[in-house]
Write an enzyme that holds these catalytic residues in place. Structure first.
Site, short mmCIF file in Angstrom:
data_model
loop_
_atom_site.label_atom_id
_atom_site.label_comp_id
_atom_site.label_asym_id
_atom_site.label_seq_id
_atom_site.Cartn_x
_atom_site.Cartn_y
_atom_site.Cartn_z
N CYS A 23 -7.68 -7.99 -13.51
CA CYS A 23 -8.96 -8.12 -12.90
C CYS A 23 -9.93 -7.38 -13.12
O CYS A 23 -11.02 -7.58 -13.88
CB CYS A 23 -8.80 -8.79 -11.49
N CYS A 36 -10.23 1.69 -10.92
CA CYS A 36 -10.14 0.54 -11.47
C CYS A 36 -9.99 0.37 -12.89
O CYS A 36 -9.80 -0.62 -13.61
CB CYS A 36 -11.63 -0.37 -11.23
#
Length: 254
Positions: free
Chosen positions: A124, A235
């Site tokens: 994602c 991330c």
């Protein structure tokens, strides 16, 4: 200063940035880096301080401001985006995820499928952050970030400037040696608009489904991807490619 010499040039820039103010550090980067210089803001406290310094320094800084609009940000973040543009009279350009990539991701894992595994969450982040960042930095010679060494153990050695071989540019972290107290004082002294979530226990703010308030005594990034085991809490925007692992002692940019 010529940064064409790669790592040595970045080290010289980092040395020149020591013991000067934030606006002076940005001016030094602007003078030293030949080519596009891009600042990516996520509207956190660090990024708001840098934005203020860029727009109000009274200097002719050729720095582009962009933000990665993941489509999953807090409403407060979008409100702050508008408030910041109103305050400084400047547009902050958005780079959005590829539509086909998002549609395929949601079809494959569901709207909140990133909670199923670390691999799903990273997938994602890749679609919503990493790929758009690559487009934002395409052709850039320098990249300004709000990384601070105090944010986490993995960021403890983040330098003021470093040659980023992954993106092929000079990465500038003008707040690398600032404490949280330094940052809060700068924001207060300059009446800089900031996200109200910071006053509600959110020192680090990312996508809404992936961020919670931290508890007393927790590190700043504990609220990011809290359902995962404590690790680097990243991330992927600041991680080095595998082929650059040998450089990690010089560039702890994760």
């Amino acid at each position: 200063m010529d940064l064409g010499s790669g790592g040595a040039g970045a080290e010289a820039l980092a040395y020149a940035m020591r013991d000067v103010s934030l606006p002076e550090r940005l001016a030094c980067a602007s003078r030293s880096i030949v080519g596009r210089l891009v600042f990516t803001t996520s509207f956190g406290l660090e990024d708001q301080a840098i934005t203020h310094a860029i727009f109000r320094a009274g200097l002719d800084l050729h720095i582009e401001l962009v933000t990665l609009d993941t489509g999953r940000l807090f409403p407060e973040t979008y409100d702050l985006w508008a408030q910041t543009e109103d305050r400084y009279g400047r547009r902050i350009n958005a780079v959005s995820p590829d539509r086909a990539g998002v549609e395929a991701l949601v079809s494959r894992q569901g709207i909140n499928g990133f909670r199923h595994s670390v691999e799903a969450r990273k997938a994602c982040c890749d679609v919503r952050k990493v790929e758009p960042l690559g487009r934002a930095l395409a052709g850039a010679a320098g990249w300004i970030t709000g990384l601070r060494a105090e944010q986490s153990a993995f960021r403890a050695a983040v330098p003021l400037a470093v040659q980023d071989s992954g993106y092929g540019l000079t990465k500038v972290n003008p707040l690398a040696d600032w404490s949280r107290e330094d940052l809060a004082r700068y924001v207060a002294d300059n009446a800089i608009p900031y996200n109200p979530l910071h006053d509600q226990g959110y020192p680090s703010i990312g996508c809404a489904p992936c961020t919670r308030a931290v508890r007393l005594g927790e590190p700043e990034r504990a609220g990011r991807w809290w359902w995962e085991q404590e690790s680097k809490k990243e991330c992927g925007l600041h991680l080095m490619p595998a082929q650059n692992v040998q450089e990690q002692s010089h560039d702890q940019r994760a």
